[in-house]
Design an enzyme around this catalytic site. Structure first.
Site, PDB file in Angstrom:
ATOM      1  N   GLU A 143      39.877  19.812  35.635  1.00 46.68           N
ATOM      2  CA  GLU A 143      38.944  20.726  36.293  1.00 46.68           C
ATOM      3  C   GLU A 143      37.533  20.585  35.742  1.00 46.68           C
ATOM      4  OE1 GLU A 143      38.414  25.549  37.088  1.00 46.68           O
ATOM      5  OE2 GLU A 143      39.565  24.841  35.362  1.00 46.68           O
ATOM      6  N   ASP A 178      37.400  24.210  41.434  1.00 46.33           N
ATOM      7  CA  ASP A 178      37.023  25.620  41.339  1.00 46.33           C
ATOM      8  C   ASP A 178      35.652  25.769  41.982  1.00 46.33           C
ATOM      9  OD1 ASP A 178      36.028  28.142  40.470  1.00 46.33           O
ATOM     10  OD2 ASP A 178      37.450  28.128  38.802  1.00 46.33           O
ATOM     11  N   GLN A 206      40.279  27.016  43.366  1.00 40.96           N
ATOM     12  CA  GLN A 206      40.073  28.341  42.789  1.00 40.96           C
ATOM     13  C   GLN A 206      38.746  28.889  43.293  1.00 40.96           C
ATOM     14  OE1 GLN A 206      40.540  27.388  38.564  1.00 40.96           O
ATOM     15  NE2 GLN A 206      42.499  28.451  38.539  1.00 40.96           N
ATOM     16  N   GLU A 242      40.643  33.448  40.536  1.00 34.82           N
ATOM     17  CA  GLU A 242      40.336  33.519  39.105  1.00 34.82           C
ATOM     18  C   GLU A 242      38.985  34.210  38.922  1.00 34.82           C
ATOM     19  OE1 GLU A 242      40.813  30.582  35.250  1.00 34.82           O
ATOM     20  OE2 GLU A 242      39.602  29.866  36.934  1.00 34.82           O
TER      21      GLU A 242
END
Length: 272
Positions: A143, A178, A206, A242
């Site tokens: 990530e 993300d 995310q 998240e």
């Protein structure tokens, strides 16, 4: 096909961690993710999942000494043995929890570090992790993370993550995109989604609001638009929530209730 997983490390902070499974299920989530499972026996967590009709979709491999600031080991020369032990432990939990994905954090590097050496270590460790995970049917994820939240984190940009995945060449090594981190570092989210989701190299999404990491409909992201893009691209994976609720978690889920109306297939318990 937006499908949302509750991140139990950030959502429901008003409750003890073991009680967050029930809270997520009550709010209509049918999947969960979180940072680390290792403070709990795998059997206890599996019982929570099964008892509330939830599936585990992601957690992180051991990151080193988290309490003293470490944020992963994969790009750190000299820590290979510890990294391999952590991968083995993560895969044991993945088997027990039925998790198809494990995030392997890269770690922090000094500004004057030899980045080429760190990258060589990263590639070698990811190749090892992917080999170990392949026989278990698990994807290893990497990530890109913004350096405002985690200064010194080794991996920051989408193109760098995809280049590493392509270099390693393992089909079960993928990128965890993300949208919160991506917006802070490079923006251009619509183009990023349209470019990268069809590649097959994105294993998980995310989301959180930018800049404050609260509910994803707060701040500068157009959540409805992004979900329409994701839906149009026929992404069938999960979107991890998240974020840190601005107030109570359940009270702040109007954004999810609205999306369930607009995208009926986001409704809970619809997915095998």
């Amino acid at each position: 096909m937006p499908r949302f997983a509750a991140n139990l490390s950030t959502l429901y902070p008003e409750q003890d961690f073991p009680d967050r499974f029930a809270a997520a299920s009550a709010d209509g989530f049918d999947a969960v993710e979180y940072l680390f499972p290792y403070a709990y026996a795998a059997g206890e967590l599996r019982a929570r999942l099964d008892g509330h009709g939830l599936r585990q979709v992601l957690f992180n491999a051991p990151p080193g000494d988290w309490e003293h600031g470490e944020r992963g080991l994969a790009a750190l020369p000299g820590r290979e043995a510890e990294l391999r032990e952590g991968v083995d432990r993560a895969l044991e939990y993945a088997a027990a929890l039925g998790s198809p994905r494990v995030h392997l954090m890269a770690g922090l590097v000094a500004p004057d570090a030899d980045r080429a050496r760190h990258r060589d270590t990263y590639v070698a460790n990811l190749a090892y992790a992917a080999r170990q995970a392949a026989s278990a049917g698990v994807d290893i994820l990497i990530e890109p993370i913004n350096t405002r939240d985690i200064p010194g984190y080794f991996l920051n940009r989408q193109a760098d993550a995809h280049a590493v995945v392509q270099e390693v060449g393992a089909p079960n090594l993928k990128v965890q995109l993300d949208l919160y981190h991506c917006q802070i570092v490079e923006g251009d989210l619509t183009t990023t989604l349209r470019r990268d989701l069809p590649s097959g190299r994105v294993g998980h999404l995310q989301i959180a609001g930018v800049p404050d990491r609260h509910e994803p409909d707060r701040g500068e992201l157009n959540l409805r638009h992004l979900c329409a893009v994701i839906d149009d691209l026929e992404y069938d994976g999960w979107i991890g929530c998240e974020y840190f609720p601005a107030a109570g978690t359940s009270e702040g889920l109007d954004w999810l209730r609205a999306l369930r109306t607009e995208f009926p297939h986001t409704s809970p318990k619809d997915h095998a």
